[in-house]
Design a protein around this motif. Structure first.
Motif, PDB file in Angstrom:
ATOM      1  N   SER A 174      37.008  26.229 -61.234  1.00 47.43           N
ATOM      2  CA  SER A 174      36.261  27.490 -61.213  1.00 47.43           C
ATOM      3  C   SER A 174      37.050  28.577 -60.505  1.00 47.43           C
ATOM      4  O   SER A 174      37.051  29.747 -60.933  1.00 47.43           O
ATOM      5  CB  SER A 174      34.906  27.287 -60.526  1.00 47.43           C
ATOM      6  OG  SER A 174      34.113  26.344 -61.226  1.00 47.43           O
ATOM      7  N   TRP A 175      37.736  28.231 -59.417  1.00 42.73           N
ATOM      8  CA  TRP A 175      38.538  29.217 -58.700  1.00 42.73           C
ATOM      9  C   TRP A 175      39.720  29.682 -59.550  1.00 42.73           C
ATOM     10  O   TRP A 175      40.088  30.853 -59.531  1.00 42.73           O
ATOM     11  CB  TRP A 175      39.018  28.652 -57.374  1.00 42.73           C
ATOM     12  CG  TRP A 175      39.928  29.589 -56.625  1.00 42.73           C
ATOM     13  CD1 TRP A 175      41.196  29.349 -56.206  1.00 42.73           C
ATOM     14  CD2 TRP A 175      39.625  30.927 -56.197  1.00 42.73           C
ATOM     15  NE1 TRP A 175      41.717  30.442 -55.563  1.00 42.73           N
ATOM     16  CE2 TRP A 175      40.775  31.431 -55.534  1.00 42.73           C
ATOM     17  CE3 TRP A 175      38.504  31.749 -56.322  1.00 42.73           C
ATOM     18  CZ2 TRP A 175      40.822  32.712 -55.003  1.00 42.73           C
ATOM     19  CZ3 TRP A 175      38.561  33.030 -55.790  1.00 42.73           C
ATOM     20  CH2 TRP A 175      39.708  33.505 -55.137  1.00 42.73           C
ATOM     21  N   THR A 210      38.363  32.110 -61.859  1.00 46.54           N
ATOM     22  CA  THR A 210      38.064  33.343 -61.128  1.00 46.54           C
ATOM     23  C   THR A 210      39.326  34.168 -60.945  1.00 46.54           C
ATOM     24  O   THR A 210      39.325  35.397 -61.132  1.00 46.54           O
ATOM     25  CB  THR A 210      37.448  33.024 -59.756  1.00 46.54           C
ATOM     26  OG1 THR A 210      36.248  32.264 -59.933  1.00 46.54           O
ATOM     27  CG2 THR A 210      37.121  34.302 -58.994  1.00 46.54           C
ATOM     28  N   GLY A 247      33.716  30.846 -63.132  1.00 42.51           N
ATOM     29  CA  GLY A 247      34.779  31.779 -62.770  1.00 42.51           C
ATOM     30  C   GLY A 247      34.460  33.199 -63.193  1.00 42.51           C
ATOM     31  O   GLY A 247      34.679  34.145 -62.438  1.00 42.51           O
TER      32      GLY A 247
END
Length: 286
Positions: free
Chosen positions: A36-37, A40, A131
């Motif tokens: 997810s990071w 992002t 993200g």
């Protein structure tokens, strides 16, 4: 089971470049957080490539605030300075507007096959959506800060302490998070960028059928009742109360329990649209 530590940072065209991420010790939540990071960071990198779009997104709500504050005026049914009533309402309205950028990004990724490329990679299935949502929330924080600064510059003030101020900001961001997942779901239902504008039109009635700009007391009784139960009205009323601004009082149950509704409405919307968005994303692979 081993995984490569070179997760993907995807550039505008969808090409993969190696970016080292350091998740937890092999745990599924750790991998999901790392994926997810990475997504992002991909969305944040797009900001530098589209500075005009970012600036327009920040300037538009400021123009709305200045237009209603100076050109159109208002304040019917409002006691005290209209700016003290208007600014919290515009902060709430800003949290519902500006979703088209996120919706367009989702549909463009679908159209270019970038989502299919992500699904072929060993990453958590919801990392792309998470993200996207985290990047949007970061931009919303910046936009909220700009609006608060502009409101302060034109004479708006909050009259309570710092803790109520943070509580008001928290309610505003909670509303944004709920509206965001509605937008992501509708974007995947629309499927094409040209359909986003048609879907985005649905946001305007929600914004203007609220107490963001005018007091329900100045409206016909039936319309005022509808307005007071609008989720945006609940947030605007609760935020005014936390800021110590006028317009927080009212005789209806919705007005008297605005802080409760300002939490309940977004929680219900998230509970409905978050799983719908995730399910829709997973169904796209079939």
């Amino acid at each position: 089971m081993g995984r490569t530590s070179d997760a993907a940072d995807v550039r505008g065209g969808g090409e993969v470049q190696g970016v080292s991420t350091v998740p937890g010790p092999g745990s599924k939540p750790g991998w999901a957080a790392a994926d997810s990071w990475t997504m992002t960071r991909r969305e944040l990198a797009h900001w530098a490539r589209r500075p005009v779009q970012v600036v327009v997104g920040l300037v538009f709500p400021v123009m709305m605030l200045l237009m209603f504050g100076y050109l159109i005026g208002g304040g019917q049914g409002v006691d005290g300075d209209f700016k003290d009533y208007l600014v919290p309402g515009m902060l709430a309205m800003t949290m519902a507007f500006g979703l088209e950028a996120t919706m367009l990004a989702v549909t463009q990724d679908l159209g270019k096959g970038v989502i299919d490329r992500f699904r072929s990679m060993p990453m958590a299935s919801g990392a792309v959506l998470v993200g996207r949502s985290v990047a949007d929330m970061l931009q919303s924080v910046v936009g909220l800060a700009v609006m608060i600064a502009v409101g302060y510059a034109i004479g708006w003030r909050w009259h309570e302490g710092f803790v109520p101020f943070l509580g008001a900001v928290g309610l505003l961001l909670l509303l944004r998070f709920a509206m965001l997942w509605i937008g992501i779901h509708l974007a995947m239902v629309a499927g094409k960028p040209e359909m986003v504008q048609a879907v985005q039109i649905l946001v305007w009635p929600v914004g203007f059928l609220s107490n963001a700009i005018a007091s329900p007391e100045s409206m016909p009784s039936w319309l005022g009742a509808v307005v007071e139960w609008n989720p945006m009205s609940a947030t605007a009323t609760a935020v005014r109360g936390l800021f110590g601004n006028p317009g927080a009082d009212g005789d209806s149950w919705a007005a008297q329990n605005a802080e409760l509704l300002a939490v309940a409405w977004p929680v219900v919307l998230i509970a409905v649209f978050f799983p719908l968005a995730v399910k829709r994303f997973r169904d796209l692979s079939h």
